[in-house]
Scaffold this active site. Structure first.
Site, PDB file in Angstrom:
ATOM      1  N   ASP A 218      27.071 -15.309  -2.334  1.00  0.00           N
ATOM      2  CA  ASP A 218      27.409 -16.719  -2.167  1.00  0.00           C
ATOM      3  C   ASP A 218      28.537 -16.885  -1.136  1.00  0.00           C
ATOM      4  O   ASP A 218      29.544 -16.164  -1.202  1.00  0.00           O
ATOM      5  CB  ASP A 218      27.875 -17.226  -3.544  1.00  0.00           C
ATOM      6  N   GLU A 273      24.783 -15.665   2.074  1.00  0.00           N
ATOM      7  CA  GLU A 273      24.806 -17.081   2.442  1.00  0.00           C
ATOM      8  C   GLU A 273      25.920 -17.241   3.484  1.00  0.00           C
ATOM      9  O   GLU A 273      27.098 -17.183   3.168  1.00  0.00           O
ATOM     10  CB  GLU A 273      25.101 -17.963   1.230  1.00  0.00           C
TER      11      GLU A 273
HETATM   12  C1  GLC Z   1      27.019 -21.996  -2.435  1.00  0.00           C
HETATM   13  C2  GLC Z   1      26.030 -22.310  -3.518  1.00  0.00           C
HETATM   14  C3  GLC Z   1      26.343 -23.669  -4.072  1.00  0.00           C
HETATM   15  C4  GLC Z   1      27.741 -23.643  -4.647  1.00  0.00           C
HETATM   16  C5  GLC Z   1      28.735 -23.164  -3.615  1.00  0.00           C
HETATM   17  C6  GLC Z   1      30.039 -22.801  -4.253  1.00  0.00           C
HETATM   18  O1  GLC Z   1      26.910 -22.835  -1.359  1.00  0.00           O
HETATM   19  O2  GLC Z   1      24.736 -22.231  -3.013  1.00  0.00           O
HETATM   20  O3  GLC Z   1      25.430 -24.084  -5.040  1.00  0.00           O
HETATM   21  O4  GLC Z   1      28.102 -24.926  -5.072  1.00  0.00           O
HETATM   22  O5  GLC Z   1      28.311 -21.991  -2.962  1.00  0.00           O
HETATM   23  O6  GLC Z   1      29.881 -21.635  -5.015  1.00  0.00           O
END
Ligand code: GLC
Length: 554
Positions: A218, A273
């Protein structure tokens, strides 16, 4: 050379160089709250998921990505973790998790899990201790700073979700501010603290030892921060800091994570991500093959349904990622954004049309998008429910729950046409979010019974990928096409496919020589509307139609 060895070598040559599983796999994102409920409390869970593995195996995906299921106060629905090494009772137990991994593997699938390294929940014991005083054992695990000279937050960084909110919260007791790129209940860890790195490595080992095939990390581009914490420059001052944080030290941190994964057998992987909306920036997070195995490239997630726009997206990826050996990813929907069927359902030309016409066109586009997603070079990530053609739901104000306004794409998956659609809730309660309004017509069971459904289209596309090295890992070349049409050729050795997508409301005649430079004939492998599959291709694309073609006679 013995005959045996010679035969094996010949087989290998015929198969071409081998590709790691995560390059050839199609991933399916499970948002556990909304996938399947095993205990009737209105929230999906691990036993529910286990009971639906057959559906996923039938669909033909290769790997699952499980969004967070850890202990959490659920302020951000699990992306606020209070214990990284346990399952939240809402979702089940560690034993349920172990069984899940076993059953996933027995079904021939892989499983990766979300890992949230940038921040914990403020209820995590580490933060509770950190907050207890300036000299506490975990104080240095988080980012604390004195007030700015005027008394305000230490810099101008903004938090996600509320663009007006600073990324800092003042702690009265200790007189310092702590950093949170997301909600105040999600304090950022300080990855410059070696003990944080060790603790997080232990978390990875905990799950690797339990047999997971990898992680979706994440907002992993945020784990490194510029130690000087400089103000964001004026041109990006109004953006949340998490979409601009991009500093060299993060690469060092990711290389360390990669080295840890590499000590495990079985080709474990990490997809990051990286929420930086340029392919050039995203590409750097693959390192020289020694950082992330894959990184999400999110600008296509915001691309409109237009051939030119998509051509640019493909060209950008071909220019920025592929030459450095960075294997692309493609995503149309996830739990943070409007579903693509909803996003593509806009446009002035739609004004005045009746609902049925609009519905038909929106379904056509969702189908063509599936062909595009599963035809492009790279690893596709499906988001649960897109295979049913789900749209976002309208959530009445009284039932809105997400601080980021993302409830619409998180509706429980409708399993069947019964009144509760597979979500019976004990005591007559309701699932945590409303089901889609059209769940009686649009659900998994009805579509399983309907060979013409979008679900069956996804199945055929996934089967076509499994049957074609060109689609799974082949080269890709954009073709010259009439305006409004995107076409590309995929090739691996002697295996060839052509993918054509008509983004317009008009028919388009395509000159077959544009597909290969020769007059060779083509056959329809998969068509978004199932028209003509298995038969010679007649050179015409219907409105919003997309096809996968293979050379005729093979
Ligand atoms: C990422 C996740 C999202 C979350 C954020 C904070 O973007 O996909 O759902 O709110 O991180 O952890």
């Amino acid at each position: 050379m013995t005959d045996d060895v010679a035969a094996r070598a010949a087989d290998q040559v015929a198969a071409g160089p081998s590709h790691p599983w995560w390059q050839e796999a199609v991933f399916y994102q499970i948002y556990p709250r909304s996938f399947a409920d095993g205990d009737g409390d209105g929230v999906g869970d691990l036993p529910g998921l286990r009971s639906r593995l057959g559906y996923l195996a039938d669909l033909g995906v290769d790997a699952l990505w499980l969004s967070p299921f850890y202990r959490s106060p659920m302020a951000d629905f699990g992306y606020d973790v209070s214990d990284y090494c346990d399952v939240d009772p809402l979702f089940g137990t560690l034993e349920d998790f172990d069984r899940l991994v076993e059953e996933v593997h027995a079904a021939g699938l892989r499983i990766i899990i979300d890992w949230v390294p940038n921040h914990t929940s403020s209820a995590h014991p580490w933060f509770v201790d950190a907050r207890s005083g300036r000299t506490s054992a975990h104080r240095t695990w988080y980012v604390w700073r004195d007030p700015a000279p005027g008394g305000g937050p230490p810099n101008n960084w903004r938090a996600a979700f509320d663009p007006a909110a600073p990324a800092w919260t003042f702690d009265e007791a200790s007189g310092q501010w702590y950093l949170h790129l997301f909600e105040p209940s999600q304090p950022d860890l300080d990855w410059d603290e070696p003990a944080v790195r060790e603790a997080m490595a232990d978390v990875l080992r905990f799950w690797l030892d339990r047999g997971v095939d990898g992680f979706r990390a994440d907002v992993v581009h945020c784990i490194g921060k510029d130690p000087a914490l400089p103000d964001n420059p004026p041109e990006v001052e109004s953006l949340p800091h998490c979409v601009v944080n991009d500093v060299p030290v993060t690469h060092q941190r990711i290389r360390e994570l990669r080295a840890l994964l590499d000590t495990y057998p079985g080709d474990r992987m990490m997809v990051g991500e990286v929420y930086l909306l340029s392919a050039a920036q995203v590409a750097t997070y693959y390192g020289d093959g020694n950082e992330l195995h894959l990184a999400f490239n999110f600008s296509p997630l915001y691309a409109l349904w237009q051939a030119d726009t998509w051509r640019q997206q493909v060209e950008e990826v071909d220019r920025e990622l592929v030459p450095r050996g960075a294997w692309p990813t493609w995503v149309l929907s996830n739990h943070d954004n409007r579903r693509h069927r909803t996003r593509y359902d806009v446009g002035a030309s739609w004004a005045g049309e009746d609902d049925a016409t609009r519905e038909r066109r929106s379904e056509r586009r969702a189908r063509a998008a599936a062909v595009l997603l599963l035809g492009l070079r790279g690893t596709p990530f499906l988001y649960q429910g897109e295979e049913l053609g789900l749209t976002d739901i309208d959530v009445p104000e009284a039932r809105r729950v997400d601080p980021g306004g993302r409830d619409g794409c998180r509706a429980p998956l409708p399993w069947d046409a019964t009144p509760d659609h597979g979500w019976p809730v004990t005591g007559g309660g309701k699932p945590w979010l409303p089901l889609p309004a059209d769940a009686t017509e649009r659900n998994a069971a009805s579509q399983q019974d309907d060979a013409g459904s979008i679900l069956h289209l996804y199945r055929r596309l996934l089967a076509a990928r499994h049957g074609s090295p060109a689609l799974r890992h082949g080269d890709q070349r954009l073709l010259d096409m009439p305006g409004g049409v995107l076409g590309f050729a995929r090739t691996a050795g002697t295996d060839r496919r052509v993918v054509l997508v008509n983004f317009t409301d008009d028919d388009h005649d395509i000159d077959p020589t544009a597909l290969s430079g020769t007059t060779m004939a083509w056959r329809v492998d998969v068509a978004s509307d199932a028209e003509g599959e298995g038969r010679p291709w007649r050179g015409r694309l219907a409105p919003d139609q997309a096809v996968v073609l293979s050379p005729a006679g093979i």
